[in-house]
Scaffold this motif. Structure first.
Motif, mmCIF file in Angstrom:
data_model
loop_
_atom_site.group_PDB
_atom_site.id
_atom_site.type_symbol
_atom_site.label_atom_id
_atom_site.label_comp_id
_atom_site.label_asym_id
_atom_site.label_seq_id
_atom_site.Cartn_x
_atom_site.Cartn_y
_atom_site.Cartn_z
ATOM 1 N N ASP A 1 0.943 -1.174 0.147
ATOM 2 C CA ASP A 1 0.073 -0.067 0.010
ATOM 3 C C ASP A 1 0.927 1.304 0.061
ATOM 4 O O ASP A 1 0.362 2.395 0.189
ATOM 5 C CB ASP A 1 -0.909 0.080 1.111
ATOM 6 N N GLY A 2 2.199 1.129 -0.052
ATOM 7 C CA GLY A 2 2.899 2.364 -0.034
ATOM 8 C C GLY A 2 3.594 2.562 1.248
ATOM 9 O O GLY A 2 4.281 3.682 1.519
ATOM 10 N N ASP A 3 2.896 2.104 2.501
ATOM 11 C CA ASP A 3 3.313 2.535 3.646
ATOM 12 C C ASP A 3 4.086 1.102 4.415
ATOM 13 O O ASP A 3 3.483 -0.156 4.304
ATOM 14 C CB ASP A 3 2.077 2.371 4.636
ATOM 15 N N PRO A 4 5.557 1.189 4.439
ATOM 16 C CA PRO A 4 6.272 0.081 4.766
ATOM 17 C C PRO A 4 6.266 -0.050 6.267
ATOM 18 O O PRO A 4 7.153 -0.938 6.488
ATOM 19 C CB PRO A 4 7.651 0.724 4.252
ATOM 20 N N SER A 5 5.445 0.461 6.961
ATOM 21 C CA SER A 5 5.436 0.216 8.527
ATOM 22 C C SER A 5 5.115 -1.378 8.749
ATOM 23 O O SER A 5 5.353 -1.644 9.877
ATOM 24 C CB SER A 5 4.395 1.197 9.142
ATOM 25 N N ASP A 6 4.405 -1.801 7.968
ATOM 26 C CA ASP A 6 4.252 -3.447 8.217
ATOM 27 C C ASP A 6 5.143 -4.267 7.813
ATOM 28 O O ASP A 6 5.344 -5.532 7.943
ATOM 29 C CB ASP A 6 3.098 -3.768 7.590
ATOM 30 N N GLY A 7 6.503 -3.643 7.210
ATOM 31 C CA GLY A 7 7.432 -4.581 6.860
ATOM 32 C C GLY A 7 8.645 -4.451 7.456
ATOM 33 O O GLY A 7 8.600 -3.814 8.664
ATOM 34 N N ILE A 8 9.623 -5.352 7.167
ATOM 35 C CA ILE A 8 10.955 -5.329 7.984
ATOM 36 C C ILE A 8 11.778 -3.946 7.741
ATOM 37 O O ILE A 8 11.202 -3.025 6.983
ATOM 38 C CB ILE A 8 11.999 -6.236 7.221
ATOM 39 N N ASP A 9 12.754 -3.598 8.832
ATOM 40 C CA ASP A 9 13.313 -2.317 8.696
ATOM 41 C C ASP A 9 14.410 -2.221 7.846
ATOM 42 O O ASP A 9 15.126 -1.049 7.996
ATOM 43 C CB ASP A 9 13.457 -1.917 10.102
ATOM 44 N N GLY A 10 15.027 -3.420 7.315
ATOM 45 C CA GLY A 10 16.147 -3.326 6.468
ATOM 46 C C GLY A 10 16.833 -4.786 6.148
ATOM 47 O O GLY A 10 16.200 -5.705 6.366
ATOM 48 N N TRP A 11 18.010 -4.701 5.509
ATOM 49 C CA TRP A 11 18.635 -6.123 5.408
ATOM 50 C C TRP A 11 19.790 -6.044 5.816
ATOM 51 O O TRP A 11 20.664 -5.015 5.714
ATOM 52 C CB TRP A 11 18.581 -5.998 3.668
ATOM 53 N N ARG A 12 20.738 -7.237 6.113
ATOM 54 C CA ARG A 12 21.942 -7.587 6.289
ATOM 55 C C ARG A 12 22.126 -8.203 5.011
ATOM 56 O O ARG A 12 21.504 -9.362 4.818
ATOM 57 C CB ARG A 12 22.235 -8.237 7.529
ATOM 58 N N LEU A 13 23.224 -8.043 4.122
ATOM 59 C CA LEU A 13 23.379 -8.796 3.008
ATOM 60 C C LEU A 13 24.582 -9.721 3.151
ATOM 61 O O LEU A 13 25.754 -9.142 3.619
ATOM 62 C CB LEU A 13 23.675 -7.696 2.146
ATOM 63 N N ASP A 14 24.489 -11.003 2.943
ATOM 64 C CA ASP A 14 25.300 -11.959 2.958
ATOM 65 C C ASP A 14 26.123 -11.932 1.587
ATOM 66 O O ASP A 14 25.694 -11.844 0.654
ATOM 67 C CB ASP A 14 24.854 -13.263 3.128
ATOM 68 N N VAL A 15 27.670 -12.085 2.061
ATOM 69 C CA VAL A 15 28.607 -11.979 1.023
ATOM 70 C C VAL A 15 28.367 -11.291 -0.097
ATOM 71 O O VAL A 15 28.496 -11.526 -1.561
ATOM 72 C CB VAL A 15 29.058 -13.657 0.316
ATOM 73 N N PRO A 16 27.941 -10.092 -0.053
ATOM 74 C CA PRO A 16 27.648 -8.938 -1.076
ATOM 75 C C PRO A 16 28.852 -8.688 -1.956
ATOM 76 O O PRO A 16 28.365 -8.211 -3.245
ATOM 77 C CB PRO A 16 27.315 -7.622 -0.347
ATOM 78 N N ASN A 17 30.087 -8.685 -1.664
ATOM 79 C CA ASN A 17 30.966 -8.731 -2.541
ATOM 80 C C ASN A 17 31.130 -9.802 -3.525
ATOM 81 O O ASN A 17 32.258 -9.397 -4.689
ATOM 82 C CB ASN A 17 32.317 -8.566 -1.490
ATOM 83 N N GLU A 18 30.446 -10.766 -3.460
ATOM 84 C CA GLU A 18 30.510 -11.893 -4.572
ATOM 85 C C GLU A 18 29.432 -11.545 -5.714
ATOM 86 O O GLU A 18 29.504 -12.056 -6.812
ATOM 87 C CB GLU A 18 29.964 -13.201 -3.902
ATOM 88 N N VAL A 19 28.626 -10.485 -5.471
ATOM 89 C CA VAL A 19 27.727 -9.938 -6.432
ATOM 90 C C VAL A 19 28.321 -8.308 -6.935
ATOM 91 O O VAL A 19 28.576 -7.566 -6.269
ATOM 92 C CB VAL A 19 26.138 -9.402 -5.987
ATOM 93 N N PRO A 20 28.544 -8.152 -8.321
ATOM 94 C CA PRO A 20 29.151 -6.821 -8.557
ATOM 95 C C PRO A 20 28.541 -5.742 -8.142
ATOM 96 O O PRO A 20 27.057 -5.948 -7.995
ATOM 97 C CB PRO A 20 28.885 -6.892 -10.271
ATOM 98 N N MET A 21 29.038 -4.795 -7.875
ATOM 99 C CA MET A 21 28.741 -3.595 -7.164
ATOM 100 C C MET A 21 27.583 -2.782 -7.826
ATOM 101 O O MET A 21 26.523 -2.345 -7.263
ATOM 102 C CB MET A 21 29.628 -2.496 -6.835
#
Length: 816
Positions: free
Chosen positions: A503-523
């Motif tokens: 609905d465009g309101d993110p208050s019902d969702g997660i507050d963010g992300w921790r990214l696993d091995v992100p250096n394995e994916v090009p920037m």
């Protein structure tokens, strides 16, 4: 309020002068300044020339480099990885020539470049034909390539007062936070670099304005850094620097510009600056329901090294491999049951290891990103959802009862003032993932055939992360994922969990992300993904698992923060090590390097951890000192001698000092579940034992396995200390004293409304220190002790003569 980052690196009592002191009536200097330009004694195209690297200088100052590698025996594939491609093991593939030599080309910018060759996807090796190497921080070495004059200053000699200034040592890059960053009061902090020990004075000269004296703030890698805060001019204004040594003055030959229209937009969430993180591996935290338990499930209170009746029946041994397959039944019901425990502890942010459907306890081998694992909620609800869903079409995606329970848990967390982020493992999945199963079954006819890094269709061979076949990786290009459908899928998954009802309101969702091995994916992929995340929720937090210094990841293009492993390593070296112990001043120097390298917006939201699911536990580290961080810490490794028994009182005492340091230093402290309960253990798998709970006692082997109220009480109190004092969360940082003889580190945290003085003592003896030499304007007045007075021999009445108990600290607040 946004924090002001003030840096002063000192091994003795600092003068603590205010930043930006200057004469308001000083006249403007002529423009350009009437002093000669500094000259370099080193050729512009100077490079180190190992026989394995062919280097050609480009017209724009870059260097075209061709790397060559000849393995001792035939191999199937080789990739080039380095700091220039984010250490991505697949971004720069090498080609084998008719002569058997593997080659790859890359255009690199001037500087010291580090690299390795990645053989067969998992064997990282330094260049055998390049003799110059440096430690990689993981027990191995990186090969070193030096490009341009400043990278080849190793032999340069500098002597303060000789009137000579080495032009190649001058460094200023306005686009990088290390050189220019915004302060929360609207000013700019400007820094410039010189060769260490080369100059006596530095001035910032802005066109039409008085020259500003810059102060030295410390040395790093053979260079000295100088800084001064300035008001942003109302219009674009040119500037340069004047360097004085002896009777001679020269200027930077380059001219730069400050433009108010180019104000950086990098901002991190304010709530993340106040965060006190708690990391949870859901299967190991708390079981609240037996109905969703996997089969078989280990008894929660069972002795770790004692097999259950079914373990080993098929011929497996403890470390090969049944301990890694254990499931204990931790679930969302248990998390809801213990939400009050977390609230009482004082944490206000949770980082969850992966929660999506997966067969393992750790869940880094995802079956599906669309659903929360059924054993965390309602057993049996996943298969029904998968049967009606198309991974490529979000319109077909459903919400399982477990998904709904997770969303309800998010709502309860937010009502309790607790933010939640989850692990995003977007580099690879597990072999039970529907797309991979389809590829394995249908081969090139599968609609997902371009999703994975398949090396051969007949026989079927593919790349697994770090060589693990159970973790098939997505195929990449130098821009991100090779398949546009993979990118779309990850974007759709991101939207699903950040704004569940759309609905465009993110208050019902997660507050963010921790990214696993992100250096394995090009920037470039992460740059696009960040834009998506911030468009959904500008207040979302993004933290990457980067183990090294992370300048390139913290410039506003990709992440808000990283897991601050250099902080962890420094703390262990100072408090825990014996033979390899560092001094307080060396710790201060290392941390100052990070504060110089990162924008303050990133510095204040770094996850300041000391252990995690990827390392041995804190107290076990302290019982096994003098190791490379996260090396030689697994009991099962051949040749490793590791004392895995329960640590003693001294280790727990040191851990309490480190917890105090976490709660008083710059950045967001993070606690690995159970550290506050006294849990110990070597690296994976023993660092992942089920949580100790008083209401489940007695555990098997109760002398070792018991909740430690004294440790828990300490964590509660140091967390309360941080929460009670805004200066400890968002205040400026200033080193006051590094007394190496007594092993004491003293620093000041300050906001406009509060000043907090912190003294930490890593020695085994009480330290007595006289701070009367500090200027009255900085440490004068009355100070009230808010931590550690019970173990001190000098009270507040004697301040600024202070005493700091052994393996402890003291904290004072200035009374106003």
């Amino acid at each position: 309020m946004r924090p002001l980052l003030r840096i002063t690196c000192a091994a003795a009592l600092c003068a603590l002068v205010p930043l930006g002191a200057q004469s308001a009536k000083a006249p403007a200097l002529p423009w350009p300044p009437r002093v000669p330009a500094a000259k370099s004694t080193i050729a512009i195209d100077a490079v180190s020339r190992p026989p394995s690297v062919e280097v050609r200088a480009g017209p724009d100052g870059s260097f075209d480099c061709t790397f060559a590698y000849q393995p001792a025996s035939p191999v199937g594939r080789v990739n080039l990885a380095g700091d220039f491609n984010g250490w991505n093991s697949t971004a720069t593939p090498m080609s084998r020539g008719d002569d058997g030599v593997w080659r790859a080309s890359a255009t690199l910018q001037p500087g010291v470049r580090l690299y390795k060759f990645v053989v067969e996807g998992d064997r990282w090796t330094p260049d055998p034909r390049n003799p110059e190497r440096e430690p990689d921080g993981h027990g191995g070495s990186n090969s070193v390539l030096r490009l341009g004059p400043e990278a080849n200053l190793r032999g340069a000699t500098a002597k303060r007062g000789d009137g000579a200034v080495e032009g190649a040592g001058i460094g200023h890059a306005p686009q990088r936070a290390q050189s220019v960053q915004w302060l929360p009061d609207g000013r700019l902090l400007v820094r410039v670099r010189t060769l260490a020990g080369d100059v006596e004075r530095v001035q910032l000269v802005m066109r039409g304005m008085p020259a500003l004296g810059m102060r030295p703030i410390g040395d790093e890698d053979g260079f000295s850094w100088w800084e001064v805060p300035v008001a942003m001019p109302p219009k674009a204004t040119e500037y340069t620097f004047i360097f004085s040594d002896g009777a001679n003055s020269v200027r930077d030959p380059r001219v730069y510009s400050l433009d108010p229209k180019e104000r950086p937009t990098f901002r991190t969430p304010d709530w993340a600056k106040d965060a006190i993180w708690y990391q949870i591996m859901p299967d190991r935290f708390r079981s609240g329901s037996r109905e969703n338990d996997p089969d078989p499930v280990r008894p929660w209170t069972s002795e770790w090294y004692t097999p259950s009746p079914w373990e080993g029946a098929d011929g497996q041994s403890f470390y090969k491999w049944f301990v890694f397959s254990r499931l204990y039944g931790g679930d969302l019901q248990g998390l809801r049951e213990k939400l009050g425990y977390l609230k009482d502890l004082g944490i206000n942010a949770i980082y969850f290891n992966p929660v999506f459907q997966a067969p393992s306890h750790h869940k880094y081998n995802a079956t599906n990103f669309l659903h929360i694992d059924e054993h965390l909620g309602t057993r049996g609800d996943y298969a029904k959802a998968e049967a009606v869903e198309d991974l490529r079409d979000p319109k077909t995606w459903t919400w399982t009862p477990t998904d709904q329970l997770f969303l309800q848990f998010l709502k309860e967390c937010k009502a309790a003032g607790i933010r939640v982020i989850v692990d995003g493992v977007f580099n690879h999945v597990g072999t039970t993932h529907p797309a991979f199963r389809d590829v394995k079954e249908r081969g090139q006819a599968s609609p997902y055939a371009d999703w994975f890094s398949v090396r051969s269709w007949e026989p079927f061979e593919y790349d697994g992360w770090a060589g693990f076949g159970e973790l098939p990786v997505f195929r990449k290009t130098d821009r991100g994922f090779a398949s546009e459908a993979v990118k779309k899928h990850i974007f759709d998954v991101t939207r699903r969990w950040m704004d569940p009802n759309g609905d465009g309101d993110p208050s019902d969702g997660i507050d963010g992300w921790r990214l696993d091995v992100p250096n394995e994916v090009p920037m470039p992929f992460w740059e696009e993904w960040r834009a998506l995340v911030k468009s959904i929720n500008p207040d979302a937090y993004i933290v990457g698992e980067i183990w090294r210094r992370a300048d390139d990841w913290l410039d506003g293009r990709t992440f808000d923060a990283v897991m601050n492993y250099p902080f962890a390593e420094g703390m262990i070296r100072w408090v825990g090590d014996r033979e390899r112990k560092i001094t307080a001043s060396e710790l201060d120097r290392r941390l100052a390097e990070l504060r110089r390298a990162y924008p303050s917006e990133a510095t204040y939201v770094l996850q300041n951890l000391v252990d995690s699911h990827d390392t041995d536990r804190l107290v076990s580290k302290l019982k096994n000192p003098d190791r490379e961080y996260d090396r030689g810490n697994r009991e099962q490794e051949d040749g490793v001698v590791y004392d895995a028994s329960k640590p003693g009182p001294e280790e727990y005492r040191k851990a309490r000092l480190i917890a105090l340091a976490q709660m008083t230093y710059v950045g967001a402290p993070m606690i690995y579940y159970g550290d506050e309960a006294g849990m110990w253990g070597s690296d994976d798998p023993t660092n992942r034992k089920p949580m100790l709970w008083p209401d489940l006692e007695p555990y098997e082997k109760p002398d070792d396995n018991r909740f430690m109220p004294e440790q828990h009480d300490h964590y509660r109190r140091v967390i309360a200390l941080r929460r009670a004092h805004p200066a400890l969360r968002t205040g400026s940082f200033e080193t006051v004293l590094c007394d190496d003889a007594q092993d004491v580190w003293i620093f000041l945290r300050e906001t406009p409304d509060e000043r907090v003085l912190v003294a930490l003592n890593a020695s085994g003896n009480e330290a007595r220190i006289d701070l009367t030499a500090a200027p009255e304007s900085r440490l004068g007045g009355r100070w009230r002790s808010v931590w550690g007075a019970e173990g001190a021999s000098l009270g507040d009445a004697e301040f600024p003569r202070i005493s700091v108990p052994a393996r402890n600290g003291r904290v004072w607040v200035q009374e106003r």
